[in-house]
Design an enzyme around this catalytic site. Structure first.
Site, PDB file in Angstrom:
ATOM      1  N   LYS A   1      30.202  47.856  41.102  1.00 26.48           N
ATOM      2  CA  LYS A   1      31.050  49.041  41.074  1.00 26.48           C
ATOM      3  C   LYS A   1      31.325  49.404  39.614  1.00 26.48           C
ATOM      4  O   LYS A   1      31.212  48.525  38.763  1.00 26.48           O
ATOM      5  CB  LYS A   1      32.340  48.757  41.827  1.00 26.48           C
ATOM      6  CG  LYS A   1      33.215  47.732  41.087  1.00 26.48           C
ATOM      7  CD  LYS A   1      34.625  47.692  41.557  1.00 26.48           C
ATOM      8  CE  LYS A   1      35.437  46.920  40.549  1.00 26.48           C
ATOM      9  NZ  LYS A   1      36.816  46.746  40.817  1.00 26.48           N
TER      10      LYS A   1
ATOM     11  N   HIS B   1      32.678  42.215  45.426  1.00 26.27           N
ATOM     12  CA  HIS B   1      32.812  40.761  45.515  1.00 26.27           C
ATOM     13  C   HIS B   1      33.873  40.322  46.505  1.00 26.27           C
ATOM     14  O   HIS B   1      33.887  39.196  46.947  1.00 26.27           O
ATOM     15  CB  HIS B   1      33.058  40.142  44.132  1.00 26.27           C
ATOM     16  CG  HIS B   1      34.377  40.499  43.550  1.00 26.27           C
ATOM     17  ND1 HIS B   1      34.540  41.592  42.747  1.00 26.27           N
ATOM     18  CD2 HIS B   1      35.588  39.925  43.659  1.00 26.27           C
ATOM     19  CE1 HIS B   1      35.817  41.669  42.387  1.00 26.27           C
ATOM     20  NE2 HIS B   1      36.470  40.663  42.927  1.00 26.27           N
TER      21      HIS B   1
ATOM     22  N   GLU C   1      47.877  42.862  41.210  1.00 25.93           N
ATOM     23  CA  GLU C   1      47.450  42.059  40.069  1.00 25.93           C
ATOM     24  C   GLU C   1      48.619  41.945  39.111  1.00 25.93           C
ATOM     25  O   GLU C   1      49.375  42.899  38.950  1.00 25.93           O
ATOM     26  CB  GLU C   1      46.272  42.737  39.362  1.00 25.93           C
ATOM     27  CG  GLU C   1      44.987  42.686  40.152  1.00 25.93           C
ATOM     28  CD  GLU C   1      43.892  43.480  39.465  1.00 25.93           C
ATOM     29  OE1 GLU C   1      42.993  42.865  38.889  1.00 25.93           O
ATOM     30  OE2 GLU C   1      43.966  44.720  39.481  1.00 25.93           O
TER      31      GLU C   1
ATOM     32  N   HIS D   1      37.370  48.140  47.235  1.00 26.78           N
ATOM     33  CA  HIS D   1      37.937  46.951  47.869  1.00 26.78           C
ATOM     34  C   HIS D   1      38.858  47.282  49.046  1.00 26.78           C
ATOM     35  O   HIS D   1      38.694  46.764  50.142  1.00 26.78           O
ATOM     36  CB  HIS D   1      38.736  46.127  46.862  1.00 26.78           C
ATOM     37  CG  HIS D   1      37.946  45.722  45.658  1.00 26.78           C
ATOM     38  ND1 HIS D   1      36.628  45.325  45.739  1.00 26.78           N
ATOM     39  CD2 HIS D   1      38.277  45.644  44.352  1.00 26.78           C
ATOM     40  CE1 HIS D   1      36.197  45.021  44.522  1.00 26.78           C
ATOM     41  NE2 HIS D   1      37.175  45.216  43.666  1.00 26.78           N
TER      42      HIS D   1
END
Lengths: 324, 509
Positions: free
Chosen positions: B172, B202, B240, B264
């Protein structure tokens, strides 16, 4: 973290395990199975190390049973641990003296994790007839190690005669890296095999099983050559059109792979640790029919997959053997 | 392709034998970058350590460095020994070191690509790679077209030329809006064939995400209640604690919606909401995901149900952290968002009326990714009202990272003589006991690329459908500056108000 109980009984062990579990909080939730290890005193440390490695991959309740002299008075000593030196697992090490050792299952049964599969592993010379050990009868999977026996090839023969689906042997797990290499070497091959060879240390049960596997899968005569070892040292397949696959591993560490006309290639093929072998065994709980076929081909005992999967306990008192 | 059906040694019942890829080369463009050093090279080492690399294998690095294979080897060795998941063993490394190769070259230099094409032919001879190669493009998106054109020119992307397979792995971002994504997809699908293009997300390589499919489709317990009759709402969070980590140039032009929401979060939503695939193969799963992505509806009131935020200075984990606008290289007055919360709907019979709340942000109190399915309250409670004040809604939470696992929250009686019901959690810890053996996402995904298994990779239609959701949001936000939130708190006020209006609250993950 650890509770040690001297001269105790099954009920107190169950209570101690419960107390330890509560104290440890959520540490050992998500049990996948109970692993019963039958071991001699001198191998306890090795078995513990291996079980710890395996438990890291498969959370289990570890029940180690050490049977000591039958002559002494009945007595059980136990050590209960949750999340201690045996890793993220629940462990009970039980030492049984006297005739209670013959009834070890009466202590083990209430300790099994509810409704989870049971695996029994003999890290010692395996019993000739598994049905005589109640700890083997109650298990869904039984792991023996023919290589521990004084005559491994005879032990393998015993395993075939005594086989029931759900039995496996660590001698078989030791062949996996070899089988994996051979299978991928045969992926690009179109025609059928004509001959196959296995080279191994004299009397090596893994060599015999690898040979049995090649015979059963390729449908060709496979010869075993005795070498100095260690373990399996080479395996080769020749295909009808002359193409050859050959793997040699003279030092037990580094293998040389040669495929047809391609340049030779070196790759590591180390002999694996006990813990890795055990972890491989615990990965699956269903009967290993490929092993049954290989064992059948290696020993000449047929109809292994037709046997019933459950055994009935056969009472055999060691005292009879001595008197008779 | 391997042909298990003709190989007598392969037996479907033999679950001990791993799938090992065909002999091949893995060519990494931008091999000196962070991703290659921290993820790709360690993943290759781990695969080698687990015996999952084919006998004929080459890791070929391509980067703009005046290097020989020696320098590359020391970089790779350091990367593998520092970041590998499994134990670093000298003999395994020696074997991988034997199969390393390096070519200096820049992406706009035709000679470098000619050399690469020649090298791949040479490797067939020396390493027996049989003309199979996977190209991993770990490069800035701007360089994609140049590199792809060069690959087309030198015919190294063509399966038929060397008689093996040629695959490409793309990271990406897949474009920055629907239009650019289409152009990129069109280009990469033309240079390679669509089946040989692997778009890495991922998150899909993580065990818990795959476990979500097992949880839903291997059990009878959850599927009957997995619909609007029982589910009140779904919250998908990816938080995050870090800032932008010096990636200002990229991040400021993308923002949280393009960086995380588009790929995601929408993928996690698709896996949570999709119907049962007819089989567990790549095509069937992707078909179901596409259906869900196409059924996503945007909120009517974008002003209140699509919130952007940008972090201000604040305290996080006992440290003072600067505002986004004060981060190095961020342009003054930037209106790029570092936080997004949006309420989406899924217009299917199963999900009509169930809001899916998606949020992601930087500088939030902790790093966590989870999917929380919140169930409706029981229609009638036979207890006194005071008995159940502390009873919330039942929840099933799939924790994707860290501390992978599943939590089920339900009401239970508090011990004692009074009838009092309170929420308790039942935990399945995937992490505590399984992590040691569960492979890293990249390890799994690289293996799948080499095996040619597309199951865990989004297809170009999925990328296209995701941009269909994002584009109108970006268009709306272009004229609406992001709301500020303090670094170290759970996002801007507007996001809380969005749920309050619906009579709900965000879960504190």
């Amino acid at each position: 973290m650890t509770t040690t109980l001297w001269d105790t009984n099954g009920g107190d062990i169950v209570k101690a395990l419960l107390v330890e579990r509560r104290a440890a909080g959520a540490l050992a939730s998500g049990l996948a199975l109970s692993l019963v290890v039958v071991v001699d005193e001198k191998h306890v440390a090795e078995a513990e190390t291996a079980a710890t490695v395996a438990a890291a991959a498969h959370p289990c309740r570890l029940l180690i049973v050490v049977r000591r002299s039958l002559e002494r008075d009945n007595r059980i000593d136990a050590e209960v641990q949750v999340g201690g030196r045996l890793g993220p697992t629940e462990a009970v090490v039980m030492r049984m003296h006297g005739r209670v050792a013959l009834h070890a299952e009466s202590v083990v049964l209430p300790l099994l994790a509810p409704d989870a599969p049971v695996v029994t592993w003999w890290y010692a010379a395996p019993p000739d007839v598994i049905a005589t050990d109640a700890l083997g009868v109650l298990a869904n999977r039984r792991i023996t190690d023919s290589a521990q026996a004084s005559d491994p090839i005879a032990a393998l023969q015993r395993r075939a005669e005594d086989f029931a689906p759900g039995d496996t042997d660590l001698a078989w797990s030791r062949t996996t890296p070899w089988r994996s290499l051979l299978a991928s070497a045969m992926d690009p091959v179109d025609s059928a095999a004509s001959t196959a060879t296995v080279g191994c240390e004299t009397g090596n049960p893994s060599g015999a099983l690898l040979c049995g596997w090649l015979t059963s899968k390729l449908g060709v005569e496979t010869t075993v050559e005795d070498t100095k070892g260690p373990g399996i040292t080479e395996a080769g397949i020749t295909v009808n059109n002359g193409y050859r696959v050959r793997i040699t591993r003279p030092d037990g560490r580094l293998a040389t792979l040669s495929l047809g006309e391609d340049p030779e290639r070196k790759l590591p093929l180390p002999r694996r640790e006990l813990g890795d072998l055990l972890a491989e065994e615990l990965r699956r709980m269903d009967p290993d029919y490929v092993y049954a076929e290989a064992l059948s081909a290696a020993t000449g005992v047929g109809g292994l997959d037709q046997r019933p999967a459950t055994r009935t306990h056969v009472w055999r008192d060691p005292a009879w053997a001595e008197s008779g | 392709m391997s042909r298990p059906e003709t190989n007598p040694l392969r037996d479907p019942r033999d679950r001990r034998l791993p799938r090992v890829p065909d002999p091949c080369a893995l060519v990494v463009f931008g091999v000196t970058g962070d991703l290659a050093r921290k993820k790709l090279i360690p993943a290759v080492y781990d695969l080698g350590n687990r015996g999952l690399l084919p006998p004929g294998f080459v890791l070929l690095g391509f980067a703009r460095r005046d290097w020989g294979v020696g320098e590359f080897e020391s970089l790779a060795r350091e990367a593998a020994s520092q970041h590998s998941r499994t134990e670093f063993r000298e003999d395994v490394w020696r074997r991988i070191a034997d199969s390393l190769s390096f070519l200096p070259g820049s992406f706009d230099d035709p000679e470098g690509f000619d050399a690469l094409a020649a090298k791949l032919v040479e490797l067939e001879e020396t390493h027996g790679i049989k003309g199979n190669a996977a190209f991993y493009l770990s490069i800035p998106p701007a360089a994609f077209p140049t590199v792809l054109e060069q690959m087309a020119r030198t015919e190294m992307s063509d399966n038929s030329v060397r008689g093996g397979w040629r695959r490409v792995v793309v990271e990406k971002p897949f474009g920055h809006d629907q239009q650019s994504a289409r152009e990129l997809n069109e280009l990469v699908d033309r240079v390679f064939t669509p089946n040989d293009v692997f778009r890495i997300d991922h998150y899909l390589g993580k065990e818990t995400v795959q476990n979500l499919l097992a949880l839903r489709f291997a059990n009878t317990l959850f599927e009957p209640i997995w619909n609007s009759h029982f589910v009140d709402s779904v919250q998908i969070t990816m938080a995050e604690d870090v800032g932008i980590d010096g990636r200002a140039a990229f991040y400021d032009s993308a923002g949280a919606a393009r960086d995380v929401l588009q790929n995601h979060l929408l993928q996690l939503l698709a896996l949570t909401a999709m119907e049962e695939p007819v089989s567990f193969d790549a095509e069937a799963i992707r078909t179901e995901k596409i259906k869900v992505l196409n059924a996503i509806s945007l909120p009517r009131d974008l002003e209140h149900d699509a919130i952007r935020g940008q972090y201000d200075q604040g305290w996080l984990a006992g440290q003072r952290v600067p505002a986004y606008l004060d981060e190095k290289d961020v342009p003054k007055g930037s209106t790029t968002e570092t936080y997004v919360a949006v309420r989406l709907g899924i217009e299917t019979r199963r999900w009509a009326g169930v809001p899916f709340y998606l949020r992601t942000g930087k500088r939030l109190p902790r790093r966590v990714t989870e999917i929380a399915v919140v169930f409706k309250k029981a229609p009638h409670l036979p207890f006194d009202a005071t008995d159940t004040v502390e009873l919330g809604q039942n929840q099933l939470v799939v924790r994707v990272q860290p501390d992978e696992g599943v939590t089920l929250r339900f009401g239970s009686k508090v011990p004692g003589s009074a009838m009092e019901v309170r929420d308790v959690s039942m935990d399945f810890l995937y992490g505590a006991s399984f992590t040691e053996s569960s492979p890293e996402a990249y390890e799994r995904l690289i293996l799948d690329v080499l095996l040619g298994d597309q199951t865990l990779f989004p297809r170009n239609e999925e990328v296209d459908a995701s941009w269909r959701v994002i584009d109108p949001l970006e268009e709306f936000w272009a004229t609406h500056p992001p709301e500020k939130y303090r670094a170290g708190e759970w996002g801007p006020r507007g996001a809380d108000e969005m749920l309050t209006r619906d009579g709900r609250v965000w879960r504190r993950p």
